[in-house]
Enzyme design. Structure first.
Site, PDB file in Angstrom:
ATOM      1  N   GLY A   1       0.832  -1.196   0.000  1.00 23.68           N
ATOM      2  CA  GLY A   1       0.000   0.000   0.000  1.00 23.68           C
ATOM      3  C   GLY A   1       0.867   1.244   0.000  1.00 23.68           C
TER       4      GLY A   1
ATOM      5  CD  GLN B   1       3.341   5.870   2.461  1.00 27.99           C
ATOM      6  OE1 GLN B   1       2.337   5.368   1.973  1.00 27.99           O
ATOM      7  NE2 GLN B   1       4.264   5.151   3.070  1.00 27.99           N
TER       8      GLN B   1
ATOM      9  CB  CYS C   1       4.976   2.187   7.371  1.00 22.83           C
ATOM     10  SG  CYS C   1       4.545   3.674   6.463  1.00 22.83           S
TER      11      CYS C   1
ATOM     12  CG  HIS D   1      -0.794   1.416   7.422  1.00 19.82           C
ATOM     13  ND1 HIS D   1       0.152   0.946   8.306  1.00 19.82           N
ATOM     14  CD2 HIS D   1      -0.122   2.219   6.541  1.00 19.82           C
ATOM     15  CE1 HIS D   1       1.331   1.457   7.973  1.00 19.82           C
ATOM     16  NE2 HIS D   1       1.194   2.219   6.903  1.00 19.82           N
ATOM     17  CD  GLU D   2      -1.159   2.487   2.714  1.00 16.86           C
ATOM     18  OE1 GLU D   2      -0.712   3.627   2.526  1.00 16.86           O
ATOM     19  OE2 GLU D   2      -0.433   1.525   3.017  1.00 16.86           O
TER      20      GLU D   2
ATOM     21  CG  HIS E   1       0.314   7.012   5.241  1.00 19.04           C
ATOM     22  ND1 HIS E   1       1.485   7.410   5.841  1.00 19.04           N
ATOM     23  CD2 HIS E   1       0.425   5.664   5.068  1.00 19.04           C
ATOM     24  CE1 HIS E   1       2.265   6.353   6.023  1.00 19.04           C
ATOM     25  NE2 HIS E   1       1.652   5.278   5.559  1.00 19.04           N
TER      26      HIS E   1
HETATM   27 ZN    ZN Z   1       2.457   3.382   5.654  1.00 17.52          ZN
END
Ligand code: ZN
Length: 172
Positions: free
Chosen positions: A46, A51, A94, A136-137, A140
């Site tokens: 992912g 990011q 991550c 989790h994504e 972000h």
């Molecule tokens: Zn991550």
């Protein structure tokens, strides 16, 4: 399509709140293609746009990655509409927190509304690894990393390790 540099913690960019996308146009599609290439090249399942330094509410994922056929998923402006009260625990890592892993507890199931690669509205009932990965994504997009769920001690230990492993910068 191209592979971008993944930003790693500690870096203020990762703490930015990403902005909604007005329309899934050509620019967004190129971004999603680049994100997917970058994610595959880094052996991740992912990646959120922030990011690679783009503060847009866009996520790419492929939870089957490494097990044969590719099956990419694209989420634009994802919103969690329902979260299960039942929790599950996964050991998470991550791409922005390289080589560090820790157990994180999250709702086992969730319902997500989003736009797909074509800009079409979709609803996904996610469970297990898929649900954990989406959550989790989506963190972000709010500037949250999985290490934020750990004790202060553990989080600081991880950040210390990351700083130690960061290559020295030289200017020539
Ligand atoms: Zn991550």
């Amino acid at each position: 399509m191209s592979i971008k540099t993944i930003i790693t913690e500690p870096n203020k960019i990762l703490r930015q709140i990403s902005q909604p996308v007005e329309k899934v146009g050509k620019e967004e599609k190129i971004l999603m293609d680049d994100m997917l290439d970058t994610m595959y090249a880094a052996n991740g399942i992912g990646l959120a746009a922030i990011q690679i330094g783009v503060p847009k509410r866009i996520i790419v994922m492929d939870i089957t990655w490494g097990k044969g056929e590719k099956s990419p998923m694209y989420f634009v402006n994802p919103v969690i509409k329902h979260k299960d009260k039942v929790k599950s625990v996964y050991e998470e890592g991550c791409l922005s927190v390289p080589n560090q892993f820790a157990e994180v507890e999250r709702p086992k199931n969730c319902r997500v509304e989003y736009l797909d690669y074509e800009g079409k509205k979709k609803i996904l009932e996610a469970e297990g690894l898929l649900a954990t990965c989406i959550q989790h994504e989506m963190d972000h997009l709010e500037g949250i990393l999985f290490i934020d769920y750990l004790s202060k001690l553990k989080k600081n230990m991880i950040i210390k390790k990351l700083l130690k492993n960061k290559p020295d910068r030289i200017v020539v």
